[in-house]
Write an enzyme that holds these catalytic residues in place. Structure first.
Site, PDB file in Angstrom:
ATOM      1  N   GLY A   1       0.802  -1.231   0.000  1.00 26.59           N
ATOM      2  CA  GLY A   1       0.000   0.000   0.000  1.00 26.59           C
ATOM      3  C   GLY A   1       0.829   1.272   0.000  1.00 26.59           C
ATOM      4  O   GLY A   1       0.346   2.317   0.449  1.00 26.59           O
TER       5      GLY A   1
ATOM      6  N   ILE B   1     -11.384  -7.455 -11.325  1.00 23.62           N
ATOM      7  CA  ILE B   1     -12.532  -6.605 -10.996  1.00 23.62           C
ATOM      8  C   ILE B   1     -13.757  -7.167 -11.734  1.00 23.62           C
ATOM      9  O   ILE B   1     -13.712  -7.359 -12.952  1.00 23.62           O
ATOM     10  CB  ILE B   1     -12.280  -5.140 -11.450  1.00 23.62           C
ATOM     11  CG1 ILE B   1     -11.060  -4.551 -10.730  1.00 23.62           C
ATOM     12  CG2 ILE B   1     -13.512  -4.266 -11.222  1.00 23.62           C
ATOM     13  CD1 ILE B   1     -11.237  -4.365  -9.246  1.00 23.62           C
TER      14      ILE B   1
ATOM     15  N   LEU C   1      -4.708  -7.576  -6.699  1.00 25.89           N
ATOM     16  CA  LEU C   1      -4.321  -8.760  -7.463  1.00 25.89           C
ATOM     17  C   LEU C   1      -5.494  -9.564  -8.019  1.00 25.89           C
ATOM     18  O   LEU C   1      -5.283 -10.546  -8.729  1.00 25.89           O
ATOM     19  CB  LEU C   1      -3.439  -9.667  -6.604  1.00 25.89           C
ATOM     20  CG  LEU C   1      -2.077  -9.065  -6.240  1.00 25.89           C
ATOM     21  CD1 LEU C   1      -1.307  -9.999  -5.311  1.00 25.89           C
ATOM     22  CD2 LEU C   1      -1.257  -8.765  -7.484  1.00 25.89           C
TER      23      LEU C   1
ATOM     24  N   ASN D   1       1.705   2.965  -2.662  1.00 25.88           N
ATOM     25  CA  ASN D   1       1.036   3.888  -3.594  1.00 25.88           C
ATOM     26  C   ASN D   1      -0.212   4.495  -2.959  1.00 25.88           C
ATOM     27  O   ASN D   1      -0.499   5.677  -3.153  1.00 25.88           O
ATOM     28  CB  ASN D   1       0.675   3.177  -4.906  1.00 25.88           C
ATOM     29  CG  ASN D   1       1.851   3.086  -5.858  1.00 25.88           C
ATOM     30  OD1 ASN D   1       2.245   4.077  -6.472  1.00 25.88           O
ATOM     31  ND2 ASN D   1       2.451   1.903  -5.961  1.00 25.88           N
TER      32      ASN D   1
ATOM     33  N   ASN E   1      -5.494   1.470 -13.436  1.00 33.28           N
ATOM     34  CA  ASN E   1      -4.587   0.533 -12.760  1.00 33.28           C
ATOM     35  C   ASN E   1      -3.165   0.987 -13.024  1.00 33.28           C
ATOM     36  O   ASN E   1      -2.869   1.514 -14.093  1.00 33.28           O
ATOM     37  CB  ASN E   1      -4.794  -0.872 -13.347  1.00 33.28           C
ATOM     38  CG  ASN E   1      -3.807  -1.897 -12.781  1.00 33.28           C
ATOM     39  OD1 ASN E   1      -3.609  -1.954 -11.555  1.00 33.28           O
ATOM     40  ND2 ASN E   1      -3.179  -2.677 -13.639  1.00 33.28           N
TER      41      ASN E   1
ATOM     42  N   ASP F   1      -4.487  -5.954 -17.492  1.00 36.97           N
ATOM     43  CA  ASP F   1      -3.430  -5.078 -18.034  1.00 36.97           C
ATOM     44  C   ASP F   1      -3.632  -4.731 -19.507  1.00 36.97           C
ATOM     45  O   ASP F   1      -2.660  -4.592 -20.255  1.00 36.97           O
ATOM     46  CB  ASP F   1      -2.040  -5.739 -17.858  1.00 36.97           C
ATOM     47  CG  ASP F   1      -1.708  -6.003 -16.401  1.00 36.97           C
ATOM     48  OD1 ASP F   1      -2.154  -5.230 -15.537  1.00 36.97           O
ATOM     49  OD2 ASP F   1      -1.008  -6.995 -16.128  1.00 36.97           O
TER      50      ASP F   1
ATOM     51  N   GLU G   1       6.495   5.379  -9.870  1.00 41.41           N
ATOM     52  CA  GLU G   1       5.039   5.241  -9.670  1.00 41.41           C
ATOM     53  C   GLU G   1       4.488   6.349  -8.763  1.00 41.41           C
ATOM     54  O   GLU G   1       3.360   6.787  -8.945  1.00 41.41           O
ATOM     55  CB  GLU G   1       4.716   3.880  -9.063  1.00 41.41           C
ATOM     56  CG  GLU G   1       4.982   2.743 -10.015  1.00 41.41           C
ATOM     57  CD  GLU G   1       4.600   1.391  -9.449  1.00 41.41           C
ATOM     58  OE1 GLU G   1       4.299   0.498 -10.246  1.00 41.41           O
ATOM     59  OE2 GLU G   1       4.600   1.217  -8.209  1.00 41.41           O
TER      60      GLU G   1
ATOM     61  N   HIS H   1       0.660  -0.445 -13.455  1.00 44.65           N
ATOM     62  CA  HIS H   1       1.406  -1.677 -13.680  1.00 44.65           C
ATOM     63  C   HIS H   1       2.906  -1.339 -13.694  1.00 44.65           C
ATOM     64  O   HIS H   1       3.304  -0.360 -14.319  1.00 44.65           O
ATOM     65  CB  HIS H   1       0.982  -2.302 -15.018  1.00 44.65           C
ATOM     66  CG  HIS H   1       1.656  -3.611 -15.275  1.00 44.65           C
ATOM     67  ND1 HIS H   1       1.280  -4.775 -14.625  1.00 44.65           N
ATOM     68  CD2 HIS H   1       2.708  -3.931 -16.059  1.00 44.65           C
ATOM     69  CE1 HIS H   1       2.073  -5.764 -15.013  1.00 44.65           C
ATOM     70  NE2 HIS H   1       2.938  -5.273 -15.885  1.00 44.65           N
TER      71      HIS H   1
HETATM   72  C1  GRF Z   1       3.059  -1.491  -7.666  1.00 46.01           C
HETATM   73  O1  GRF Z   1       4.327  -1.806  -8.144  1.00 46.01           O
HETATM   74  C2  GRF Z   1       2.056  -1.440  -8.777  1.00 46.01           C
HETATM   75  O2  GRF Z   1       2.604  -1.094 -10.005  1.00 46.01           O
HETATM   76  C3  GRF Z   1       1.541  -2.850  -8.850  1.00 46.01           C
HETATM   77  O3  GRF Z   1       1.540  -3.298  -7.521  1.00 46.01           O
HETATM   78  C4  GRF Z   1       2.522  -2.604  -6.779  1.00 46.01           C
HETATM   79  C5  GRF Z   1       1.859  -2.079  -5.546  1.00 46.01           C
HETATM   80  O4  GRF Z   1       2.807  -1.595  -4.644  1.00 46.01           O
HETATM   81  N1  GRF Z   1       0.275  -2.939  -9.515  1.00 46.01           N
HETATM   82  P1  GRF Z   1       2.365  -0.926  -3.289  1.00 46.01           P
HETATM   83  O5  GRF Z   1       1.475  -1.933  -2.566  1.00 46.01           O
HETATM   84  O6  GRF Z   1       1.622   0.320  -3.605  1.00 46.01           O
HETATM   85  O7  GRF Z   1       3.632  -0.661  -2.542  1.00 46.01           O
END
Ligand code: GRF
Length: 210
Positions: free
Chosen positions: A11, A91, A88, A13, A105, A148, A177, A107
């Site tokens: 989490g 949806i 993961l 992000n 999303n 994706d 990101e 990626h």
């Molecule tokens: C990220 O690398 C994102 O691109 C992928 O899952 C990861 C999530 O990382 N879909 P975090 O849980 O936000 O650290």
């Protein structure tokens, strides 16, 4: 926008989006966090006082039932935009239909390479290294019914170095990101995104950037 963020892991992000809302970069606020499992992201979200729901799709008799519960939750929280940040699971189609072009999303690679079912986390970075790529990056795309696959909103690159490990590459991509995902959300906030088939046109002042 009122955001729902879907997570399955650390989490970081999610925390970054919350931070970007607090420091004023984003006008949006995270109102709901959904996870398919207990994980660090759930703990962070609860600590931040955000409504959090853990719902494992395997515990529902069908995708339809999982989907309609999610939809109720999204409607109750008046969610208008959904961000998948490390979620993961698939949806449900009914959610995708109800939130068409309002789910993105992130990626951790340059799609359409190194994506699709089963390509997540360290597997992605290891595959990039094994292939001998000289660049990798991150992609934010619209979510459709295939993993994706939806139209690409924004992408940025990072170099791949000959002494990289999956860990070192992952951490470089993660840093990217933290810029890319808030930037993408901001484009939607400002109404700068126009979707034409597979093409996403980013409208900036007076111009169309394809
Ligand atoms: C990220 O690398 C994102 O691109 C992928 O899952 C990861 C999530 O990382 N879909 P975090 O849980 O936000 O650290």
């Amino acid at each position: 926008m009122r955001l729902a963020v879907f997570v399955s892991g650390k989490g970081t992000n999610l925390l970054n989006i919350i931070r970007k809302g607090k420091d004023g970069f984003l006008a949006s606020e995270v109102k709901l966090v959904v996870s398919d499992r207990d994980c660090e992201a759930v703990e962070s979200s609860e600590r931040a006082g955000i409504r959090t729901r853990v719902a494992d799709p395997k515990r529902y008799p069908s995708e339809m039932e999982f989907g309609s519960e999610l939809l109720d939750l999204l409607k109750n929280t008046e969610t208008d935009f959904i961000v998948l940040a490390g979620f993961l699971k698939k949806i449900p189609d009914v959610v995708i239909r109800n939130y068409a072009n309002r789910i993105i999303n992130i990626h951790p690679a340059l799609l359409p390479s190194f994506g699709g079912k089963g390509m997540y986390g360290m597997r992605v970075h290891q595959a990039v290294l094994d292939y001998g790529c000289k660049v990798s990056g991150a992609t934010v795309h619209i979510v459709d019914v295939e993993y994706d696959h939806g139209p690409i909103v924004v992408q940025k690159c990072v170099p791949v170095y000959s002494n990289d490990t999956a860990d070192s590459l992952a951490s470089r991509v993660h840093q990217l990101e933290y810029e890319l995902l808030p930037e993408a959300i901001r484009l939607f906030e400002n109404g700068h995104v126009k979707i034409e088939g597979r093409k996403v046109i980013i409208r900036t002042e007076g111009s169309d950037k394809k």
